[in-house]
Enzyme design. Sequence first.
Site, PDB file in Angstrom:
ATOM      1  N   ASP A  36       0.851  -1.188   0.000  1.00 46.32           N
ATOM      2  CA  ASP A  36       0.000   0.000   0.000  1.00 46.32           C
ATOM      3  C   ASP A  36       0.891   1.243   0.000  1.00 46.32           C
ATOM      4  O   ASP A  36       1.527   1.567   1.000  1.00 46.32           O
ATOM      5  CB  ASP A  36      -0.897  -0.007   1.236  1.00 46.32           C
ATOM      6  CG  ASP A  36      -1.874   1.139   1.195  1.00 46.32           C
ATOM      7  OD1 ASP A  36      -2.803   1.080   0.368  1.00 46.32           O
ATOM      8  OD2 ASP A  36      -1.687   2.117   1.947  1.00 46.32           O
ATOM      9  N   TYR A  41       3.335   9.678   0.778  1.00 43.09           N
ATOM     10  CA  TYR A  41       4.319   9.110   1.713  1.00 43.09           C
ATOM     11  C   TYR A  41       5.753   9.452   1.297  1.00 43.09           C
ATOM     12  O   TYR A  41       6.689   9.248   2.060  1.00 43.09           O
ATOM     13  CB  TYR A  41       4.132   7.585   1.859  1.00 43.09           C
ATOM     14  CG  TYR A  41       2.716   7.155   2.210  1.00 43.09           C
ATOM     15  CD1 TYR A  41       1.814   8.056   2.794  1.00 43.09           C
ATOM     16  CD2 TYR A  41       2.260   5.872   1.958  1.00 43.09           C
ATOM     17  CE1 TYR A  41       0.512   7.676   3.106  1.00 43.09           C
ATOM     18  CE2 TYR A  41       0.965   5.487   2.269  1.00 43.09           C
ATOM     19  CZ  TYR A  41       0.092   6.393   2.837  1.00 43.09           C
ATOM     20  OH  TYR A  41      -1.194   6.005   3.131  1.00 43.09           O
ATOM     21  N   LYS A  70      -1.886   6.021  -4.435  1.00 47.03           N
ATOM     22  CA  LYS A  70      -3.039   6.912  -4.209  1.00 47.03           C
ATOM     23  C   LYS A  70      -2.801   8.283  -4.812  1.00 47.03           C
ATOM     24  O   LYS A  70      -1.695   8.825  -4.727  1.00 47.03           O
ATOM     25  CB  LYS A  70      -3.304   7.064  -2.703  1.00 47.03           C
ATOM     26  CG  LYS A  70      -3.368   5.762  -1.946  1.00 47.03           C
ATOM     27  CD  LYS A  70      -3.846   5.936  -0.520  1.00 47.03           C
ATOM     28  CE  LYS A  70      -3.609   4.667   0.292  1.00 47.03           C
ATOM     29  NZ  LYS A  70      -2.249   4.522   0.820  1.00 47.03           N
ATOM     30  N   HIS A 103      -7.119   9.317  -2.622  1.00 48.37           N
ATOM     31  CA  HIS A 103      -6.681   9.257  -1.222  1.00 48.37           C
ATOM     32  C   HIS A 103      -7.742   9.817  -0.261  1.00 48.37           C
ATOM     33  O   HIS A 103      -7.951   9.302   0.831  1.00 48.37           O
ATOM     34  CB  HIS A 103      -5.360  10.024  -1.077  1.00 48.37           C
ATOM     35  CG  HIS A 103      -4.494   9.560   0.046  1.00 48.37           C
ATOM     36  ND1 HIS A 103      -3.122   9.536  -0.024  1.00 48.37           N
ATOM     37  CD2 HIS A 103      -4.798   9.113   1.282  1.00 48.37           C
ATOM     38  CE1 HIS A 103      -2.635   9.094   1.126  1.00 48.37           C
ATOM     39  NE2 HIS A 103      -3.629   8.834   1.929  1.00 48.37           N
TER      40      HIS A 103
HETATM   41  N1  LIG Z   1      -5.633   5.954   3.236  1.00 51.35           N
HETATM   42  C1  LIG Z   1      -5.195   6.658   4.236  1.00 51.35           C
HETATM   43  O1  LIG Z   1      -5.585   7.831   4.433  1.00 51.35           O
HETATM   44  C2  LIG Z   1      -4.206   6.043   5.200  1.00 51.35           C
HETATM   45  C3  LIG Z   1      -3.957   6.645   6.448  1.00 51.35           C
HETATM   46  C4  LIG Z   1      -3.082   6.003   7.328  1.00 51.35           C
HETATM   47  C5  LIG Z   1      -2.466   4.809   6.949  1.00 51.35           C
HETATM   48  N2  LIG Z   1      -2.698   4.278   5.719  1.00 51.35           N
HETATM   49  C6  LIG Z   1      -2.040   3.020   5.283  1.00 51.35           C
HETATM   50  O2  LIG Z   1      -2.201   2.032   6.293  1.00 51.35           O
HETATM   51  C7  LIG Z   1      -0.930   1.501   6.667  1.00 51.35           C
HETATM   52  C8  LIG Z   1      -0.958   1.097   8.118  1.00 51.35           C
HETATM   53  O3  LIG Z   1      -1.373   2.144   8.968  1.00 51.35           O
HETATM   54  P1  LIG Z   1      -0.410   2.898   9.993  1.00 51.35           P
HETATM   55  O4  LIG Z   1       0.999   2.794   9.533  1.00 51.35           O
HETATM   56  O5  LIG Z   1      -0.976   4.248  10.201  1.00 51.35           O
HETATM   57  O6  LIG Z   1      -0.602   2.158  11.349  1.00 51.35           O
HETATM   58  P2  LIG Z   1      -0.544   0.625  11.891  1.00 51.35           P
HETATM   59  O7  LIG Z   1      -0.209  -0.321  10.808  1.00 51.35           O
HETATM   60  O8  LIG Z   1      -1.799   0.461  12.651  1.00 51.35           O
HETATM   61  O9  LIG Z   1       0.619   0.713  12.950  1.00 51.35           O
HETATM   62  C9  LIG Z   1       1.950   0.869  12.605  1.00 51.35           C
HETATM   63  C10 LIG Z   1       2.745   0.882  13.905  1.00 51.35           C
HETATM   64  O10 LIG Z   1       2.636  -0.375  14.550  1.00 51.35           O
HETATM   65  C11 LIG Z   1       3.933  -0.901  14.780  1.00 51.35           C
HETATM   66  N3  LIG Z   1       3.871  -2.356  14.596  1.00 51.35           N
HETATM   67  C12 LIG Z   1       3.811  -3.041  13.431  1.00 51.35           C
HETATM   68  N4  LIG Z   1       3.728  -4.365  13.644  1.00 51.35           N
HETATM   69  C13 LIG Z   1       3.738  -4.533  14.982  1.00 51.35           C
HETATM   70  C14 LIG Z   1       3.697  -5.672  15.817  1.00 51.35           C
HETATM   71  N5  LIG Z   1       3.611  -6.907  15.310  1.00 51.35           N
HETATM   72  N6  LIG Z   1       3.723  -5.481  17.161  1.00 51.35           N
HETATM   73  C15 LIG Z   1       3.797  -4.241  17.687  1.00 51.35           C
HETATM   74  N7  LIG Z   1       3.834  -3.122  16.951  1.00 51.35           N
HETATM   75  C16 LIG Z   1       3.810  -3.263  15.603  1.00 51.35           C
HETATM   76  C17 LIG Z   1       4.828  -0.225  13.775  1.00 51.35           C
HETATM   77  O11 LIG Z   1       6.150  -0.129  14.272  1.00 51.35           O
HETATM   78  P3  LIG Z   1       7.490  -0.407  13.392  1.00 51.35           P
HETATM   79  O12 LIG Z   1       7.251   0.053  11.995  1.00 51.35           O
HETATM   80  O13 LIG Z   1       8.509   0.413  14.114  1.00 51.35           O
HETATM   81  O14 LIG Z   1       7.736  -1.877  13.485  1.00 51.35           O
HETATM   82  C18 LIG Z   1       4.202   1.162  13.670  1.00 51.35           C
HETATM   83  O15 LIG Z   1       4.641   1.986  14.722  1.00 51.35           O
HETATM   84  C19 LIG Z   1       0.053   2.640   6.330  1.00 51.35           C
HETATM   85  O16 LIG Z   1       1.358   2.167   6.154  1.00 51.35           O
HETATM   86  C20 LIG Z   1      -0.567   3.190   5.046  1.00 51.35           C
HETATM   87  O17 LIG Z   1      -0.145   2.388   3.955  1.00 51.35           O
HETATM   88  C21 LIG Z   1      -3.568   4.859   4.842  1.00 51.35           C
END
Ligand SMILES: NC(=O)c1ccc[n+]([C@@H]2O[C@H](COP(=O)([O-])OP(=O)(O)OC[C@H]3O[C@@H](n4cnc5c(N)ncnc54)[C@H](OP(=O)(O)O)[C@@H]3O)[C@@H](O)[C@H]2O)c1
Length: 302
Positions: A36, A41, A70, A103
């Site tokens: 994704d 980003y 996006k 997006h």
């Molecule tokens: N469409 C939109 O508007 C939008 C908005 C936000 C996000 N997104 C997409 O969604 C994806 C995921 O969302 P997000 O990055 O906001 O949050 P998330 O995936 O909910 O959380 C990421 C966090 O969790 C940690 N983590 C990952 N695996 C873990 C595990 N097994 N145990 C403990 N902690 C863990 C990561 O740390 P480390 O990386 O340090 O391991 C990072 O700090 C993004 O990368 C993006 O592609 C889209």
Amino acid sequence: MSRHWNHQPLLIKTAAPGEVTEAVKVAIDAGFRHFDCAYLYHNESEVGAGIQCKIREGVVTRQDLFVVSKLWCTRHEKSLVKAACTKSLKALKLDYLDLYLMHWPMGFKPGEEDLPLDRNGMVLPSDTDFLDTWEAMEDLVVTGLVRAIGVSNFNHQQLERLLNKPNLRFKPVTNQVECHPYLTQKNLINFCQSRDVTVTAYRPLGGSSEGVALLDDPVIQRIAQKYNRSPAQIVIRFQIQRNVIVIPKSVTPTRIRENIQERVFELSETDMNDILDLDRNFRMCTLPTAKNHKDYPFNIEY
Ligand SMILES: NC(=O)c1ccc[n+]([C@@H]2O[C@H](COP(=O)([O-])OP(=O)(O)OC[C@H]3O[C@@H](n4cnc5c(N)ncnc54)[C@H](OP(=O)(O)O)[C@@H]3O)[C@@H](O)[C@H]2O)c1
């Protein structure tokens, strides 16, 4: 980037140079195939480098992968959409995307600033309509630059309006929205699934340190112990079991491997319901600087 930017530049903020490329390589080796990405980003060339490396090594072919990007809000004018997509493709070193998402439903003033603000710190809108932007995205499918198109951060009324658009050529295949046990999105998921639009859960783990300590929640912890899984594995499984696509982010190799969960397990109905009961309508990605925008998606219940 503005301090009150309440979005998801996690990789930008926390990932050191090369870390993203490395994470992509580890993820492909671990079995991940869905990536994704987004113009916003500002790391698509690093993602592309990781993908290319694994294709060159023969670990995967392009056809094995599902690469998403996006369209950012400053590129909603019909005349800007193709160039925005081409720019992402070039950075990703690909000749097509599997999926291209709008997006947000909101158009912002075009220009180099990702988040153009007025004197009061509020977003400067463009006078675009997402239905017109969609037409330009449909053209990308026709020309073969993308295989499918979808949306992100659309509320159910906006999605309905899009689905009812006269002369719609391609339906949105997914609505990517914030979704986790503290924001279970029951109503929006029901709506989307009843219209044959899949839902993709972003921020499924509760985000980074700026997010919420979802994985420390006692209910999640208890269920994790019961199944001898990690809390992250529980909240990922929770989404899969309700037919929601889930996109956890990590740059940590051990966590990347943990998140792919090779051994499938099933949460009981009671445990699924206990997780659903954690819902508190807690949204992290609220983009408050855009709350006066005509197409701000979070002014209605879902
Ligand atoms: N469409 C939109 O508007 C939008 C908005 C936000 C996000 N997104 C997409 O969604 C994806 C995921 O969302 P997000 O990055 O906001 O949050 P998330 O995936 O909910 O959380 C990421 C966090 O969790 C940690 N983590 C990952 N695996 C873990 C595990 N097994 N145990 C403990 N902690 C863990 C990561 O740390 P480390 O990386 O340090 O391991 C990072 O700090 C993004 O990368 C993006 O592609 C889209």
